[in-house]
Write a protein that holds these residues in place. Sequence first.
Motif, mmCIF file in Angstrom:
data_model
loop_
_atom_site.group_PDB
_atom_site.id
_atom_site.type_symbol
_atom_site.label_atom_id
_atom_site.label_comp_id
_atom_site.label_asym_id
_atom_site.label_seq_id
_atom_site.Cartn_x
_atom_site.Cartn_y
_atom_site.Cartn_z
ATOM 1 N N HIS A 8 8.270 22.423 -17.575
ATOM 2 C CA HIS A 8 7.276 23.455 -17.846
ATOM 3 C C HIS A 8 7.499 24.638 -16.917
ATOM 4 O O HIS A 8 7.599 24.450 -15.702
ATOM 5 C CB HIS A 8 5.850 22.928 -17.587
ATOM 6 C CG HIS A 8 5.476 21.748 -18.397
ATOM 7 N ND1 HIS A 8 4.894 21.852 -19.638
ATOM 8 C CD2 HIS A 8 5.599 20.421 -18.149
ATOM 9 C CE1 HIS A 8 4.667 20.644 -20.118
ATOM 10 N NE2 HIS A 8 5.086 19.759 -19.235
ATOM 11 N N SER A 12 3.539 27.475 -19.429
ATOM 12 C CA SER A 12 3.189 26.205 -20.076
ATOM 13 C C SER A 12 2.511 25.240 -19.103
ATOM 14 O O SER A 12 1.704 24.411 -19.516
ATOM 15 C CB SER A 12 4.403 25.569 -20.754
ATOM 16 O OG SER A 12 5.381 25.192 -19.816
ATOM 17 N N ALA A 13 2.797 25.367 -17.807
ATOM 18 C CA ALA A 13 2.116 24.518 -16.821
ATOM 19 C C ALA A 13 0.636 24.882 -16.722
ATOM 20 O O ALA A 13 -0.215 24.003 -16.543
ATOM 21 C CB ALA A 13 2.793 24.639 -15.462
#
Length: 181
Positions: A8, A12-13
Amino acid sequence: MDLGFQRHDAKSAKAITSELVDVYAKVYDVPPYIGDPFFSVESFRSRLEAAYDTEGFETVTARLDGRIVGYVHGATLPADKPWWVSLGNRRPTELVDLAGAGGIFWLRELMVLPELQNRGLGRQIHDTVIAGRTERVTVLTCIVGNEPAHGAYLRWGYTILGQIKHAPESPVYDAMYLPSC
């Protein structure tokens, strides 16, 4: 164990922050961390969210049956990071130069849920993140006396550079490096 690993970036994290914080809460729900404000869930969440803005931020998650059971996160080490600079001449010249060129990966956190610890999952997550990095060296800090993590890092080839504190309220850490990732 049929694990799935996923990389990620910061964007996206951010979408899985709650899951990452939940794992942290379970891993650090043991003495001596319970009740220490430095290790509170709120403090960790703040550090994690600030890390998203660090150059080269990445996390690798390990999922089992759809849930995160362990992960690592880190970023490219800023050459002027205070804990790094505080090591002074205990850092080999080549590491100082490499940090200045953006060539060191800073492994900030590595954790595995308590029920899955001591099964090699931490090593798998560690090796997965490093295998995908462009930096040649990895550094991390590990609380002095944090076993079995401290011993694992030494077995995996890390060398201790010296002791540091991240903040006045933090415990003492060994700063460690792994050459030639």
